[in-house]
Design a protein around this motif. Structure first.
Motif, PDB file in Angstrom:
ATOM      1  N   VAL A  44       0.852  -1.193   0.000  1.00  0.00           N
ATOM      2  CA  VAL A  44       0.000   0.000   0.000  1.00  0.00           C
ATOM      3  C   VAL A  44       0.884   1.237   0.000  1.00  0.00           C
ATOM      4  O   VAL A  44       1.757   1.384   0.840  1.00  0.00           O
ATOM      5  N   GLU A  45       0.637   2.131  -0.953  1.00  0.00           N
ATOM      6  CA  GLU A  45       1.392   3.384  -1.026  1.00  0.00           C
ATOM      7  C   GLU A  45       0.641   4.534  -0.373  1.00  0.00           C
ATOM      8  O   GLU A  45       1.231   5.356   0.299  1.00  0.00           O
ATOM      9  N   SER A  46      -0.668   4.610  -0.620  1.00  0.00           N
ATOM     10  CA  SER A  46      -1.453   5.649   0.033  1.00  0.00           C
ATOM     11  C   SER A  46      -2.889   5.159   0.212  1.00  0.00           C
ATOM     12  O   SER A  46      -3.402   4.401  -0.602  1.00  0.00           O
ATOM     13  N   VAL A  47      -3.493   5.629   1.306  1.00  0.00           N
ATOM     14  CA  VAL A  47      -4.845   5.231   1.670  1.00  0.00           C
ATOM     15  C   VAL A  47      -5.565   6.465   2.191  1.00  0.00           C
ATOM     16  O   VAL A  47      -5.015   7.214   2.989  1.00  0.00           O
ATOM     17  N   ASP A  48      -6.802   6.669   1.724  1.00  0.00           N
ATOM     18  CA  ASP A  48      -7.620   7.751   2.238  1.00  0.00           C
ATOM     19  C   ASP A  48      -9.051   7.253   2.384  1.00  0.00           C
ATOM     20  O   ASP A  48      -9.798   7.225   1.404  1.00  0.00           O
ATOM     21  N   PRO A  49      -9.458   6.832   3.586  1.00  0.00           N
ATOM     22  CA  PRO A  49     -10.796   6.275   3.751  1.00  0.00           C
ATOM     23  C   PRO A  49     -11.921   7.308   3.595  1.00  0.00           C
ATOM     24  O   PRO A  49     -13.064   6.928   3.402  1.00  0.00           O
ATOM     25  N   PHE A  50     -11.607   8.584   3.658  1.00  0.00           N
ATOM     26  CA  PHE A  50     -12.650   9.593   3.524  1.00  0.00           C
ATOM     27  C   PHE A  50     -13.013   9.855   2.074  1.00  0.00           C
ATOM     28  O   PHE A  50     -14.155  10.151   1.758  1.00  0.00           O
ATOM     29  N   THR A  51     -12.046   9.739   1.165  1.00  0.00           N
ATOM     30  CA  THR A  51     -12.354   9.858  -0.258  1.00  0.00           C
ATOM     31  C   THR A  51     -12.503   8.496  -0.899  1.00  0.00           C
ATOM     32  O   THR A  51     -13.000   8.390  -2.008  1.00  0.00           O
ATOM     33  N   GLY A  52     -12.061   7.437  -0.218  1.00  0.00           N
ATOM     34  CA  GLY A  52     -12.217   6.082  -0.715  1.00  0.00           C
ATOM     35  C   GLY A  52     -11.150   5.637  -1.691  1.00  0.00           C
ATOM     36  O   GLY A  52     -11.375   4.728  -2.480  1.00  0.00           O
ATOM     37  N   VAL A  53      -9.972   6.239  -1.648  1.00  0.00           N
ATOM     38  CA  VAL A  53      -8.922   5.916  -2.606  1.00  0.00           C
ATOM     39  C   VAL A  53      -7.825   5.089  -1.933  1.00  0.00           C
ATOM     40  O   VAL A  53      -7.336   5.442  -0.865  1.00  0.00           O
ATOM     41  N   ILE A  54      -7.457   3.994  -2.608  1.00  0.00           N
ATOM     42  CA  ILE A  54      -6.326   3.166  -2.193  1.00  0.00           C
ATOM     43  C   ILE A  54      -5.397   3.059  -3.395  1.00  0.00           C
ATOM     44  O   ILE A  54      -5.835   2.698  -4.486  1.00  0.00           O
ATOM     45  N   VAL A  55      -4.130   3.368  -3.198  1.00  0.00           N
ATOM     46  CA  VAL A  55      -3.135   3.255  -4.262  1.00  0.00           C
ATOM     47  C   VAL A  55      -2.067   2.294  -3.779  1.00  0.00           C
ATOM     48  O   VAL A  55      -1.536   2.449  -2.673  1.00  0.00           O
ATOM     49  N   THR A  56      -1.749   1.296  -4.613  1.00  0.00           N
ATOM     50  CA  THR A  56      -0.740   0.306  -4.231  1.00  0.00           C
ATOM     51  C   THR A  56       0.440   0.379  -5.178  1.00  0.00           C
ATOM     52  O   THR A  56       0.346   0.940  -6.273  1.00  0.00           O
TER      53      THR A  56
END
Length: 164
Positions: free
Chosen positions: A87-99
Motif C-alpha cells: 500500500v502506497e497511500s490510503v484515504d478512507p474519507f475519499t475512498g482511494v487506495i493506491v498500491t
C-alpha cells in the motif's frame, strides 16, 4: 550632484510623499465576519448549525457500515484481497487506495492497483478498480475476477458482522 539633478531629485521625492499622504487619508477599515461564521456558511449553507444535546445519545445513529462516505465492507475486503500489494497511500474519507507493484502468491506477473470505493452501498457500482502490469492494463477477465473476489469477500464480512 549638479543643481538641476538635485532639484529633480527633490521634486520626485516631494511628489512621492504627497501621493502617499493622499492615498492614506480616505481608507476605511475593512469589516470582515469571524472565520467561524464563514466556515459555517460554507459547510451548512442555509441550514442551521446543528447543536448536540444529551438526547443525541438516544437518537438513531448512521449506518455503522460506513467509513466516511465509503462502504467499510468493500474497503476492508479490498485491503484483504489485495494484501500482497504494498500500500502506497490510503484515504478512507475519499475512498482511494493506491498500491505499488506486487506479485500474487504463486503468480509470476507483478500487478499494481488503484481502487476507488465511492459509495456507501454494498454494491458493485461502489467499487472502481484499475489494475496494471508493468506492460500496461490487465485484460478485462482478470479485472472482473479481482472485482468479483473483492465483492464476494465484502459480502462475507457483512454476513460475519450480522451474526454477532
Amino acid at each position: 550632484m549638479t543643481g538641476p539633478t538635485r532639484i529633480l531629485g527633490f521634486g520626485l521625492m516631494a511628489s512621492v510623499i504627497a501621493l502617499s499622504a493622499c492615498s492614506r487619508g480616505n481608507q476605511a477599515p475593512v469589516e470582515t465576519r469571524p472565520a467561524d461564521e464563514i466556515i459555517d456558511d460554507i459547510i451548512y449553507e442555509d441550514r442551521p448549525r446543528p447543536r448536540s444535546t444529551i438526547w443525541d445519545l438516544f437518537r438513531e445513529r448512521p449506518d455503522a457500515g460506513q467509513i466516511g462516505s465509503v462502504n467499510k465492507y468493500i474497503w476492508n475486503a479490498t485491503l484483504e484481497t489485495l494484501d500482497f500489494l504494498p500500500v502506497e497511500s490510503v484515504d478512507p474519507f475519499t475512498g482511494v487506495i493506491v498500491t505499488g507493484y506486487g506479485r500474487p502468491p504463486g503468480g509470476g506477473q507483478a500487478y499494481r492497483a488503484t481502487i476507488l470505493v465511492n459509495d456507501p452501498a454494498l454494491d458493485a457500482r461502489s467499487l472502481n478498480l484499475a489494475l496494471m502490469t508493468r506492460s500496461g492494463p490487465v485484460n478485462a477477465a482478470t479485472l472482473r475476477a479481482v472485482e468479483d473476489a473483492i465483492l464476494t469477500r465484502a459480502r462475507q464480512l457483512r454476513r460475519q458482522d450480522s451474526n454477532l
